[in-house]
Write a protein that holds these residues in place. Structure first.
Motif, short mmCIF file in Angstrom:
data_model
loop_
_atom_site.label_atom_id
_atom_site.label_comp_id
_atom_site.label_asym_id
_atom_site.label_seq_id
_atom_site.Cartn_x
_atom_site.Cartn_y
_atom_site.Cartn_z
N MET A 22 2.54 66.81 31.25
CA MET A 22 3.11 65.97 32.29
C MET A 22 1.99 65.10 32.87
O MET A 22 0.91 65.60 33.16
CB MET A 22 3.73 66.82 33.40
CG MET A 22 4.90 67.68 32.93
SD MET A 22 6.26 66.75 32.20
CE MET A 22 6.97 66.00 33.66
N GLU A 23 2.27 63.81 32.99
CA GLU A 23 1.29 62.87 33.55
C GLU A 23 1.98 61.95 34.54
O GLU A 23 3.12 61.54 34.33
CB GLU A 23 0.66 62.01 32.45
CG GLU A 23 -0.24 62.77 31.52
CD GLU A 23 -0.99 61.86 30.56
OE1 GLU A 23 -1.22 60.67 30.90
OE2 GLU A 23 -1.34 62.33 29.47
N THR A 41 6.32 60.92 37.21
CA THR A 41 5.65 61.94 36.40
C THR A 41 6.55 62.21 35.20
O THR A 41 7.72 62.56 35.36
CB THR A 41 5.44 63.23 37.21
OG1 THR A 41 4.65 62.92 38.36
CG2 THR A 41 4.73 64.28 36.38
N ILE A 42 6.00 61.97 34.00
CA ILE A 42 6.77 62.14 32.78
C ILE A 42 5.97 62.89 31.73
O ILE A 42 4.74 63.01 31.82
CB ILE A 42 7.22 60.78 32.19
CG1 ILE A 42 6.02 59.88 31.91
CG2 ILE A 42 8.21 60.09 33.10
CD1 ILE A 42 6.36 58.59 31.21
N LEU A 43 6.66 63.37 30.71
CA LEU A 43 6.02 64.05 29.59
C LEU A 43 5.40 63.00 28.67
O LEU A 43 6.09 62.10 28.20
CB LEU A 43 7.04 64.90 28.83
CG LEU A 43 6.50 65.74 27.69
CD1 LEU A 43 5.53 66.80 28.22
CD2 LEU A 43 7.64 66.41 26.95
N MET A 44 4.08 63.12 28.46
CA MET A 44 3.36 62.18 27.59
C MET A 44 2.66 62.96 26.48
O MET A 44 2.13 64.04 26.72
CB MET A 44 2.29 61.42 28.38
CG MET A 44 2.80 60.51 29.46
SD MET A 44 3.41 58.96 28.84
CE MET A 44 1.91 58.16 28.37
N SER A 54 2.08 58.45 23.83
CA SER A 54 3.48 58.21 23.52
C SER A 54 4.36 58.89 24.56
O SER A 54 3.98 59.91 25.14
CB SER A 54 3.82 58.74 22.12
OG SER A 54 3.52 60.12 22.03
N LEU A 55 5.51 58.30 24.80
CA LEU A 55 6.44 58.85 25.77
C LEU A 55 7.18 60.05 25.18
O LEU A 55 7.55 60.04 24.00
CB LEU A 55 7.47 57.80 26.18
CG LEU A 55 6.95 56.58 26.90
CD1 LEU A 55 8.08 55.58 27.11
CD2 LEU A 55 6.33 56.96 28.22
N GLY A 56 7.41 61.04 26.01
CA GLY A 56 8.19 62.20 25.59
C GLY A 56 9.67 61.89 25.62
O GLY A 56 10.09 60.86 26.14
N PRO A 57 10.49 62.78 25.06
CA PRO A 57 11.93 62.56 25.06
C PRO A 57 12.48 62.49 26.49
O PRO A 57 12.07 63.24 27.35
CB PRO A 57 12.48 63.77 24.31
CG PRO A 57 11.39 64.78 24.31
CD PRO A 57 10.10 64.05 24.47
#
Length: 75
Positions: A22-23, A41-44, A54-57
């Motif tokens: 998570m970033e 904050t998203i999964l990277m 890259s972006l996570g799902p």
């Protein structure tokens, strides 16, 4: 298809392993009300060889929702 806990080989360099975490990221996007500034904050995924990210799902939906939330705050 890789299992959830298996490292993934980088699609760019084909050498490195992609680790996911998570970033927090900040971005801005133009709209009819000017620039909209957002922070999420998203999964990277990050390659340990070439450092490509890259972006996570599901990340695009989170980005869209953050934009809409900030857009709606403006007059």
């Amino acid at each position: 298809m890789a299992a959830e806990d298996e490292p993934v080989v980088c699609e760019i360099c084909k050498k490195g392993r992609v680790t996911k975490r998570m970033e927090e990221i900040a971005f801005r996007q133009w709209s009819d009300k000017g620039y909209i500034h957002c922070r999420v904050t998203i999964l990277m995924g990050t390659c340990d060889n070439c450092d490509v990210k890259s972006l996570g799902p599901g990340s695009e939906k989170i980005l869209d929702e953050a934009f809409q939330r900030e857009y709606d705050k403006l007059p």
